[in-house]
Design a protein around this motif. Structure first.
Motif, PDB file in Angstrom:
ATOM      1  N   SER A  55       0.836  -1.201   0.000  1.00 16.56           N
ATOM      2  CA  SER A  55       0.000   0.000   0.000  1.00 16.56           C
ATOM      3  C   SER A  55       0.869   1.248   0.000  1.00 16.56           C
ATOM      4  O   SER A  55       1.790   1.385   0.806  1.00 16.56           O
ATOM      5  CB  SER A  55      -0.918  -0.010   1.223  1.00 16.56           C
ATOM      6  OG  SER A  55      -0.161  -0.154   2.409  1.00 16.56           O
ATOM      7  N   LEU A  57       0.978   5.551  -0.115  1.00 20.98           N
ATOM      8  CA  LEU A  57       0.318   6.840   0.056  1.00 20.98           C
ATOM      9  C   LEU A  57       1.190   7.910  -0.580  1.00 20.98           C
ATOM     10  O   LEU A  57       2.338   8.105  -0.187  1.00 20.98           O
ATOM     11  CB  LEU A  57       0.117   7.148   1.536  1.00 20.98           C
ATOM     12  CG  LEU A  57      -0.566   8.492   1.862  1.00 20.98           C
ATOM     13  CD1 LEU A  57      -1.996   8.508   1.328  1.00 20.98           C
ATOM     14  CD2 LEU A  57      -0.553   8.758   3.357  1.00 20.98           C
ATOM     15  N   CYS A  84       1.132  -2.693  -6.375  1.00 21.08           N
ATOM     16  CA  CYS A  84       0.790  -1.898  -5.197  1.00 21.08           C
ATOM     17  C   CYS A  84      -0.579  -1.240  -5.366  1.00 21.08           C
ATOM     18  O   CYS A  84      -1.031  -0.998  -6.488  1.00 21.08           O
ATOM     19  CB  CYS A  84       1.830  -0.795  -4.975  1.00 21.08           C
ATOM     20  SG  CYS A  84       3.507  -1.394  -4.695  1.00 21.08           S
ATOM     21  N   TYR A 105       0.090   2.581   5.889  1.00 17.85           N
ATOM     22  CA  TYR A 105       0.726   2.392   4.580  1.00 17.85           C
ATOM     23  C   TYR A 105       2.128   1.816   4.669  1.00 17.85           C
ATOM     24  O   TYR A 105       2.918   2.170   5.540  1.00 17.85           O
ATOM     25  CB  TYR A 105       0.748   3.722   3.822  1.00 17.85           C
ATOM     26  CG  TYR A 105      -0.628   4.124   3.358  1.00 17.85           C
ATOM     27  CD1 TYR A 105      -1.106   3.743   2.117  1.00 17.85           C
ATOM     28  CD2 TYR A 105      -1.468   4.853   4.193  1.00 17.85           C
ATOM     29  CE1 TYR A 105      -2.382   4.084   1.697  1.00 17.85           C
ATOM     30  CE2 TYR A 105      -2.742   5.205   3.786  1.00 17.85           C
ATOM     31  CZ  TYR A 105      -3.191   4.815   2.542  1.00 17.85           C
ATOM     32  OH  TYR A 105      -4.459   5.150   2.139  1.00 17.85           O
ATOM     33  N   VAL A 108       5.192   5.623   2.041  1.00 14.64           N
ATOM     34  CA  VAL A 108       4.665   6.984   2.017  1.00 14.64           C
ATOM     35  C   VAL A 108       5.606   7.844   1.182  1.00 14.64           C
ATOM     36  O   VAL A 108       6.803   7.920   1.459  1.00 14.64           O
ATOM     37  CB  VAL A 108       4.537   7.574   3.438  1.00 14.64           C
ATOM     38  CG1 VAL A 108       4.096   9.040   3.357  1.00 14.64           C
ATOM     39  CG2 VAL A 108       3.548   6.766   4.266  1.00 14.64           C
ATOM     40  N   SER A 187       7.821   0.241   7.333  1.00 12.45           N
ATOM     41  CA  SER A 187       7.419   1.090   6.210  1.00 12.45           C
ATOM     42  C   SER A 187       8.607   1.846   5.605  1.00 12.45           C
ATOM     43  O   SER A 187       9.668   1.959   6.210  1.00 12.45           O
ATOM     44  CB  SER A 187       6.338   2.087   6.648  1.00 12.45           C
ATOM     45  OG  SER A 187       6.787   2.837   7.766  1.00 12.45           O
TER      46      SER A 187
END
Length: 272
Positions: A55, A57, A84, A105, A108, A187
């Motif tokens: 994921s 952002l 993604c 997420y 990012v 992340s």
């Protein structure tokens, strides 16, 4: 000769912030502080994690003043092609509350600007340098009054600006990020903005659980940052590894020839 824009704000005479912009230049320089398109983004997303095993952002804080819809489209299509799911938040929707989304997420990507601030502790008289991150949220004197009084939220105001340009934005300091912003464990943060490659901001994100932070040390031009980001995303699609993608970037993209800004990569230390 492009006209330059700066960002300044005042926080009861206790803050000084750096953030300079031009048509090609996104540069942070000392200024003072004052108290104080969308692809699938919905305001209700704050309470739900996005689907997909990868994921992403993409926050386009510069999208209103320095639009680059082609870059947003390239980021979305390239990363979706790599498997993604991508959420794009435009400048107008990027508020202080949007920071609560970060914890959902895996990746990012922030296209925006940050700046340095000098904070004078009213109790000890000590001055410390901190970093501030700007949202796309317009500043209002009474907004987030308590946070402003505590030096966690400040107003970003353009210094040198075209006639009729009277925008100012909400900015959060590193102390706000330390206190209130959570990130997803493991992340990756790609910070396409001035001074985001500092050890301070990267260190905060890594301490909170991020595994990798990629960002610029020094002043970087919008043009060069955008060009580098586009290539970085393409290399990730080829390698499926953000650190490797950054390593494979050609040297002429890792260094902004106009300002000398350099792209930095910080990784978390593996536990022993």
């Amino acid at each position: 000769m492009p006209r330059s824009l700066g960002v300044k704000a005042r926080l009861g005479g206790r803050w000084r912030l750096a953030a300079a912009l031009s048509l090609l230049l996104l540069a942070a320089s000392l200024a003072s502080f004052r108290l104080g398109y969308s692809l699938g983004y919905e305001r209700g997303a704050e309470s739900a994690a996005p689907p997909g095993s990868c994921s992403v952002l993409y926050i386009d804080m510069l999208g209103e003043d320095y639009p680059n819809p082609g870059l947003a489209s390239l980021v979305a299509s390239t990363l979706e092609g790599a498997g993604c799911s991508v959420t794009v938040i435009p400048a107008s929707a990027f508020t202080i509350h949007s920071l609560s989304l970060l914890k959902y997420y895996d990746v990012v990507i922030f296209r925006g600007h940050t700046g340095w601030a000098n904070y004078l502790n009213p109790e000890t008289g000590e001055v410390s340098s901190v970093i501030g991150l700007f949202t796309g949220e317009r500043y209002e004197p009474g907004k987030y009054r308590d946070l402003q009084a505590r030096g966690l939220v400040v107003e970003g105001i353009p210094l040198a600006r075209p006639v009729g340009y009277n925008k100012s934005y909400i900015a959060v300091t590193q102390q706000y990020i330390e206190k209130y912003v959570d990130v997803k464990e493991g992340s990756v943060y790609v910070l396409s903005t001035c001074f985001a490659g500092s050890r301070i901001l990267a260190g905060i994100l890594l301490q909170k659980g991020a595994s990798l932070v990629i960002g610029w040390r020094g002043n970087v031009t919008v043009y060069h940052a955008d060009k580098t980001l586009a290539r970085l995303v393409q290399l990730y699609a080829e390698t499926r590894d953000w650190a490797e993608a950054a390593r494979r970037l050609p040297l002429d993209l890792k260094v902004d020839p106009a300002t000398g800004a350099t792209l930095q990569v910080y990784a978390s230390q593996p536990q022993r």
